[in-house]
Write a protein that holds these residues in place. Structure first.
Motif, PDB file in Angstrom:
ATOM      1  N   VAL A 133       0.835  -1.210   0.000  1.00 23.52           N
ATOM      2  CA  VAL A 133       0.000   0.000   0.000  1.00 23.52           C
ATOM      3  C   VAL A 133       0.866   1.255   0.000  1.00 23.52           C
ATOM      4  O   VAL A 133       0.659   2.182  -0.804  1.00 23.52           O
ATOM      5  N   MET A 134       1.863   1.316   0.881  1.00 19.00           N
ATOM      6  CA  MET A 134       2.688   2.513   0.986  1.00 19.00           C
ATOM      7  C   MET A 134       3.535   2.735  -0.260  1.00 19.00           C
ATOM      8  O   MET A 134       3.922   3.872  -0.573  1.00 19.00           O
ATOM      9  N   GLY A 135       3.851   1.673  -0.974  1.00 20.62           N
ATOM     10  CA  GLY A 135       4.619   1.815  -2.208  1.00 20.62           C
ATOM     11  C   GLY A 135       3.904   2.660  -3.245  1.00 20.62           C
ATOM     12  O   GLY A 135       4.538   3.361  -4.049  1.00 20.62           O
ATOM     13  N   TYR A 136       2.574   2.630  -3.229  1.00 16.71           N
ATOM     14  CA  TYR A 136       1.817   3.360  -4.238  1.00 16.71           C
ATOM     15  C   TYR A 136       1.772   4.863  -3.981  1.00 16.71           C
ATOM     16  O   TYR A 136       1.139   5.599  -4.743  1.00 16.71           O
ATOM     17  N   ASN A 137       2.471   5.317  -2.945  1.00 15.49           N
ATOM     18  CA  ASN A 137       2.654   6.752  -2.761  1.00 15.49           C
ATOM     19  C   ASN A 137       3.580   7.350  -3.824  1.00 15.49           C
ATOM     20  O   ASN A 137       3.735   8.576  -3.897  1.00 15.49           O
ATOM     21  N   TYR A 138       4.197   6.516  -4.618  1.00 13.91           N
ATOM     22  CA  TYR A 138       5.085   7.006  -5.676  1.00 13.91           C
ATOM     23  C   TYR A 138       4.310   7.760  -6.754  1.00 13.91           C
ATOM     24  O   TYR A 138       4.860   8.600  -7.474  1.00 13.91           O
ATOM     25  N   ARG A 139       3.021   7.457  -6.884  1.00 16.97           N
ATOM     26  CA  ARG A 139       2.273   7.845  -8.083  1.00 16.97           C
ATOM     27  C   ARG A 139       2.197   9.356  -8.340  1.00 16.97           C
ATOM     28  O   ARG A 139       2.472   9.806  -9.461  1.00 16.97           O
ATOM     29  N   PRO A 140       1.811  10.183  -7.356  1.00 14.02           N
ATOM     30  CA  PRO A 140       1.727  11.616  -7.665  1.00 14.02           C
ATOM     31  C   PRO A 140       3.056  12.220  -8.124  1.00 14.02           C
ATOM     32  O   PRO A 140       3.099  12.981  -9.098  1.00 14.02           O
ATOM     33  N   MET A 141       4.144  11.871  -7.436  1.00 13.53           N
ATOM     34  CA  MET A 141       5.438  12.435  -7.824  1.00 13.53           C
ATOM     35  C   MET A 141       5.900  11.895  -9.174  1.00 13.53           C
ATOM     36  O   MET A 141       6.566  12.601  -9.948  1.00 13.53           O
ATOM     37  N   TYR A 142       5.558  10.688  -9.465  1.00  9.85           N
ATOM     38  CA  TYR A 142       5.859  10.134 -10.792  1.00  9.85           C
ATOM     39  C   TYR A 142       5.171  10.952 -11.880  1.00  9.85           C
ATOM     40  O   TYR A 142       5.775  11.282 -12.910  1.00  9.85           O
ATOM     41  N   MET A 143       3.899  11.307 -11.638  1.00  7.61           N
ATOM     42  CA  MET A 143       3.184  12.130 -12.613  1.00  7.61           C
ATOM     43  C   MET A 143       3.818  13.506 -12.723  1.00  7.61           C
ATOM     44  O   MET A 143       3.838  14.114 -13.801  1.00  7.61           O
ATOM     45  N   GLY A 144       4.368  13.992 -11.613  1.00  2.00           N
ATOM     46  CA  GLY A 144       5.041  15.281 -11.646  1.00  2.00           C
ATOM     47  C   GLY A 144       6.255  15.283 -12.548  1.00  2.00           C
ATOM     48  O   GLY A 144       6.552  16.285 -13.214  1.00  2.00           O
ATOM     49  N   SER A 145       6.981  14.172 -12.601  1.00  2.00           N
ATOM     50  CA  SER A 145       8.194  14.120 -13.416  1.00  2.00           C
ATOM     51  C   SER A 145       7.933  13.698 -14.856  1.00  2.00           C
ATOM     52  O   SER A 145       8.721  14.003 -15.750  1.00  2.00           O
ATOM     53  N   SER A 146       6.816  13.018 -15.109  1.00  2.00           N
ATOM     54  CA  SER A 146       6.611  12.432 -16.436  1.00  2.00           C
ATOM     55  C   SER A 146       5.588  13.147 -17.305  1.00  2.00           C
ATOM     56  O   SER A 146       5.696  13.118 -18.536  1.00  2.00           O
ATOM     57  N   ASN A 147       4.599  13.810 -16.709  1.00  2.00           N
ATOM     58  CA  ASN A 147       3.523  14.380 -17.530  1.00  2.00           C
ATOM     59  C   ASN A 147       4.009  15.442 -18.507  1.00  2.00           C
ATOM     60  O   ASN A 147       3.485  15.565 -19.614  1.00  2.00           O
ATOM     61  N   LYS A 148       5.020  16.212 -18.103  1.00  2.00           N
ATOM     62  CA  LYS A 148       5.547  17.235 -19.017  1.00  2.00           C
ATOM     63  C   LYS A 148       6.206  16.578 -20.229  1.00  2.00           C
ATOM     64  O   LYS A 148       6.140  17.097 -21.348  1.00  2.00           O
ATOM     65  N   LEU A 149       6.828  15.424 -20.004  1.00  2.00           N
ATOM     66  CA  LEU A 149       7.475  14.716 -21.109  1.00  2.00           C
ATOM     67  C   LEU A 149       6.460  14.246 -22.137  1.00  2.00           C
ATOM     68  O   LEU A 149       6.710  14.281 -23.344  1.00  2.00           O
ATOM     69  N   PHE A 150       5.302  13.797 -21.673  1.00  2.00           N
ATOM     70  CA  PHE A 150       4.257  13.385 -22.604  1.00  2.00           C
ATOM     71  C   PHE A 150       3.737  14.595 -23.383  1.00  2.00           C
ATOM     72  O   PHE A 150       3.448  14.497 -24.576  1.00  2.00           O
ATOM     73  N   PHE A 151       3.644  15.736 -22.699  1.00  2.00           N
ATOM     74  CA  PHE A 151       3.137  16.932 -23.362  1.00  2.00           C
ATOM     75  C   PHE A 151       4.057  17.370 -24.497  1.00  2.00           C
ATOM     76  O   PHE A 151       3.595  17.762 -25.569  1.00  2.00           O
ATOM     77  N   VAL A 152       5.358  17.311 -24.273  1.00  2.00           N
ATOM     78  CA  VAL A 152       6.314  17.736 -25.309  1.00  2.00           C
ATOM     79  C   VAL A 152       6.737  16.561 -26.195  1.00  2.00           C
ATOM     80  O   VAL A 152       7.623  16.702 -27.032  1.00  2.00           O
ATOM     81  N   GLU A 153       6.092  15.407 -26.001  1.00  2.00           N
ATOM     82  CA  GLU A 153       6.306  14.202 -26.818  1.00  2.00           C
ATOM     83  C   GLU A 153       7.751  13.712 -26.775  1.00  2.00           C
ATOM     84  O   GLU A 153       8.294  13.216 -27.764  1.00  2.00           O
ATOM     85  N   LYS A 154       8.371  13.819 -25.582  1.00  2.00           N
ATOM     86  CA  LYS A 154       9.709  13.264 -25.383  1.00  2.00           C
ATOM     87  C   LYS A 154       9.585  11.818 -24.876  1.00  2.00           C
ATOM     88  O   LYS A 154      10.166  11.432 -23.852  1.00  2.00           O
ATOM     89  N   THR A 155       8.826  11.012 -25.620  1.00  2.00           N
ATOM     90  CA  THR A 155       8.542   9.648 -25.171  1.00  2.00           C
ATOM     91  C   THR A 155       9.762   8.742 -25.251  1.00  2.00           C
ATOM     92  O   THR A 155       9.780   7.666 -24.640  1.00  2.00           O
TER      93      THR A 155
END
Length: 467
Positions: A336-358
């Motif tokens: 359960v506590m491992g899934y605390n990674y999710r918000p910060m993961y979105m913080g680091s990755s969502n911009k990459l999807f926006f600029v298509e740096k896949t």
């Protein structure tokens, strides 16, 4: 802003939890008719089928999202062609999936091998990608109720079908498969009319190969990225099967995920809510506002996961009536506590999807998945199946935070997310929950009320400063 974020997260996140709550009440009933073998068969099949699930859509959802925002007047033309291509591709994928299932069905379930295979491929053949097309459209239009109502309705249906097939008809693990088939077919059917007629998104089968090739050039690098989700969340059971851990122990580990699965889905739901909002802020050049959305969500995750974790001993005792399964609560806390990674993961990755740096992001997430598989392969034979919870915890945190330290990712993420602070809090809260779970009920009540009071105060201060 935060009100919208949390209201959408509540709809996306808690709509699936409505049937989960119902499931919690029937678990004490159905687990009387389930064995470790039933949990094991279901866990093994889920692990293997999930291993290729990412191939169903070839990462093309990122193209749906980007064309919606970047070509608002022409996106339907692109969507219809992608819809047509994926409809044909799903027939190929269904064949691959069917062959895999037939090959890996455990010996304990050989008598139902053909039936299990047909149940799993039927929704793909009948409806193809209509579900993902419809849910993506509603999400981007920021109409979460359309998705939430379907999720809640068909989730509740699944719960009652599980009760009927498992406890009334005594079908064991097959009850899960039958319930899933019926609910999935009906859910996809509910999207068919609005997608094909109301929204005007009928598939174009005579699609332009140039568009498909250009789309795949962007989307295929995301396949390893999405595959990392499998490597982190389900591959441990596949590794256990390969290492000969045994169906019974795999069943125990699968049971430990009972509550963890809820937070995995909640993290995905938060992504549905947060993604469009962050994308809009990136488009407006408001990266700090996007970051503050992540902070608010991370704080909420901390409170929720910590409070649930310290009560897992009592929850497992109530939910899991099959002998031995209720003792898996200590592993449940780590999961359960491992899934605390999710918000910060979105913080680091969502911009990459926006600029298509896949081509960057997949390397990070895929590496995290590989780390999980390697650690499991090394340590499970030495320390037993329980160690998989800890290796998954380490791998999830790696994926959630490593992006903040890679120069090419930092270059497109100009604001400071303070990753060390959030990482320290994650580990501290996990250690605390691991020990507090064995405290007396009276002490845990006091701790829970104190955490809620402090959280409300901090939440109000955060909202006042950043909203």
């Amino acid at each position: 802003m935060f009100k919208k974020l949390f209201s959408h997260t509540v709809i996306y996140g808690f709509a699936p939890q409505i049937p989960k709550v119902a499931q919690l009440f029937i678990l004490p009933v159905i687990t009387k008719d389930l064995t470790e073998v039933d949990f094991g068969v279901a866990g093994i099949l889920t692990a293997y089928t999930s291993s290729i699930a990412v191939l169903a859509f070839l990462g093309l959802r990122v193209i749906l999202v980007n064309t919606f925002y970047k070509s608002p007047n022409q996106f339907k033309w692109a969507w219809r062609q992608i819809y047509g291509f994926l409809t044909l591709w799903n027939l190929v994928y269904a064949l691959i999936l069917g062959l895999l299932i037939y090959w890996i069905v455990p010996e304990e379930a050989h008598e139902n091998r053909w039936l299990i295979t047909l149940i799993n491929v039927a929704p793909l053949v009948i409806f193809g990608p209509v579900g993902i097309i419809g849910s993506t459209y509603f999400q981007l239009k920021q109409k979460p109720l359309q998705i939430g109502l379907r999720t809640a309705l068909f989730g509740i249906l699944t719960v009652f079908l599980n009760l009927y097939f498992i406890s009334y008809l005594k079908l064991g693990y097959m009850g899960w498969f039958w319930a899933s088939l019926i609910a999935t077919v009906l859910s996809n059917a509910s999207y068919y009319y609005p997608v094909n007629f109301k929204f005007g998104l009928k598939p174009i089968f005579n699609f332009k190969w140039r568009l498909i090739k250009q789309s795949l050039k962007v989307s295929l690098p995301t396949v390893p990225h999405y595959y990392s989700s499998y490597l982190l969340n389900s591959s441990d059971k596949l590794v256990m099967d390969v290492l000969g851990v045994g169906v019974n122990n795999i069943g125990k580990y699968n049971a430990a995920y009972t509550v963890g699965n809820i937070f995995q889905q909640l993290g995905m739901a938060a992504g549905f809510a947060l993604g469009p909002m962050m994308t809009q802020k990136f488009k407006e050049g408001k990266d700090i506002v996007a970051r503050n959305l992540v902070f608010g969500l991370q704080f909420a995750f901390f409170v929720l996961t910590f409070l649930v974790s310290i009560w897992l001993k009592e929850l497992f005792s109530f939910l899991l009536k099959s002998p031995g399964l209720d003792q898996m609560y200590s592993l449940g806390i780590i999961i359960v506590m491992g899934y605390n990674y999710r918000p910060m993961y979105m913080g680091s990755s969502n911009k990459l999807f926006f600029v298509e740096k896949t081509n960057i992001i997949w390397k990070v997430t895929f590496l995290a998945g590989i780390i999980n598989v390697v650690l499991n392969s090394i340590f499970i034979p030495i320390y037993g199946f329980e160690v998989a919870a800890y290796t998954t915890f380490i791998s999830l945190l790696f994926m959630g935070y490593i992006g903040f330290f890679i120069p090419s990712i930092k270059a497109v993420n100009p604001v400071n997310y303070h990753p060390f602070l959030w990482l320290f809090l994650t580990i501290a809260l996990t250690v605390g929950a691991y020990f507090i779970v064995d405290f007396s009920i009276q002490v845990k009540v006091v701790i829970s009320l104190s955490v809620l009071a402090v959280s409300i105060l901090l939440g109000l201060l955060f909202k006042k400063r950043f909203a």
